[in-house]
Scaffold this active site. Sequence first.
Site: not given
Ligand code: SAH
Ligand code: SF4
Length: 354
Positions: A102, A115, A122, A126, A129, A171, A343
């Site tokens: 996406e 974006c 990934c 985390c 996410c 990532e 995000c």
């Molecule tokens: N993997 C990379 C880029 C993609 S994630 C990284 O982690 O930086 C993009 C962003 O979404 C990150 O800053 C992450 O902290 C944020 N994110 C993940 N889950 C989220 C959520 N449920 N609500 C708001 N932001 C979130």
């Molecule tokens: Fe991957 Fe970024 Fe999501 Fe963490 S926040 S699981 S590094 S996409």
Amino acid sequence: MTETTHNLGIENRVDLLGLTLEETQTFFHSMGQEKYRAAQVMRWIYQGLSVSFDPMTNLSKELREKLTATARIGRLTTLQVFKSEDGVKKFLFGLDDGSRIESVYIPTQDHDTLCISTQVGCAMGCRICRTGKMGFTRNLTAGEIVGQLLEVRRQILDSAVRNVVLMGMGEPLANLSNTVRAIKIMTNPNGPQISWRHLTVSTSGLVPQMIELGHSVRVKLAVSLNAASDEVRSLIMPINHKYPLDELIAAMTNFPLPKRDRITIEYVLIKGLNDSDSDARMLVKLLNPVRAKVNLIPFNEELSTEFKTPLPARVAAFQDILMSKSLIAIIRKSRGRDILAACGLLASENRSDC
Ligand code: SAH
Ligand code: SF4
């Protein structure tokens, strides 16, 4: 046309999408062609958005035929476009192997942002996410990374998309070589012409790769910090066990930053976990050695049972503490939530209710 050109099937043809200028030059050299052809063809691919060699009228007919037989220009398949009520569009793309990714298009008054994804899924896991929850399938090629931008430009004709953020699925620094290749292409004058000032890589904090990135290309950096203590960060981001905060802060402090530039710190605010006044003060102290600005992202709680988003007053209070200590802090407005484009909500699926 030579015999060899006739013998190559589609699978054997070299995909020119995703090759850097140098790699394209090597390809033309191997064909016995002049070096400058590489720049010409790149301009057709990335600026003319060509998907075949036929329209490339500044090449001879003979060369175009030869190219058609030996090379191809890959592209992604648009499977679905979800439109949010706030103007955000989420693109679901299909790749050659059937994988799906996406990209999110975010229009604003002065510049449009795209974006884009760097991996299918990934591996970082985390807990906040949705992409992390789907697990890891594979890295994207450089062509698949840049291809997202080209496909969106093909479809949104009135948009120049000047800003690109590598913040979609995956990532980027776990796919460093293809990410670097894609950055080189996007910022090349013969490429889609994204200025490095408008190109941001976001990482969860892979320290050695951050250092290598800084040495390889000029690009803006965002780091998903999300906590000011190792205890809380390790709880939501397993990568913190491998690269704890002191190593991450040192890598940020040493990251080669152009004058007046800052690293963007992404801090997802989660109710009761990392959003207190003392968390804000800890964050100020932690970021003291770093030239940083902070993006505060209220947790998107769609589909989450584990964590909650703080009340707006708590978010504002957190921001006030940072700003009172002269730390630039912006609250990032969540957009595209109704189509799961905000995000942390990307997960490559069709949703029939959108
Ligand atoms: N993997 C990379 C880029 C993609 S994630 C990284 O982690 O930086 C993009 C962003 O979404 C990150 O800053 C992450 O902290 C944020 N994110 C993940 N889950 C989220 C959520 N449920 N609500 C708001 N932001 C979130
Ligand atoms: Fe991957 Fe970024 Fe999501 Fe963490 S926040 S699981 S590094 S996409």
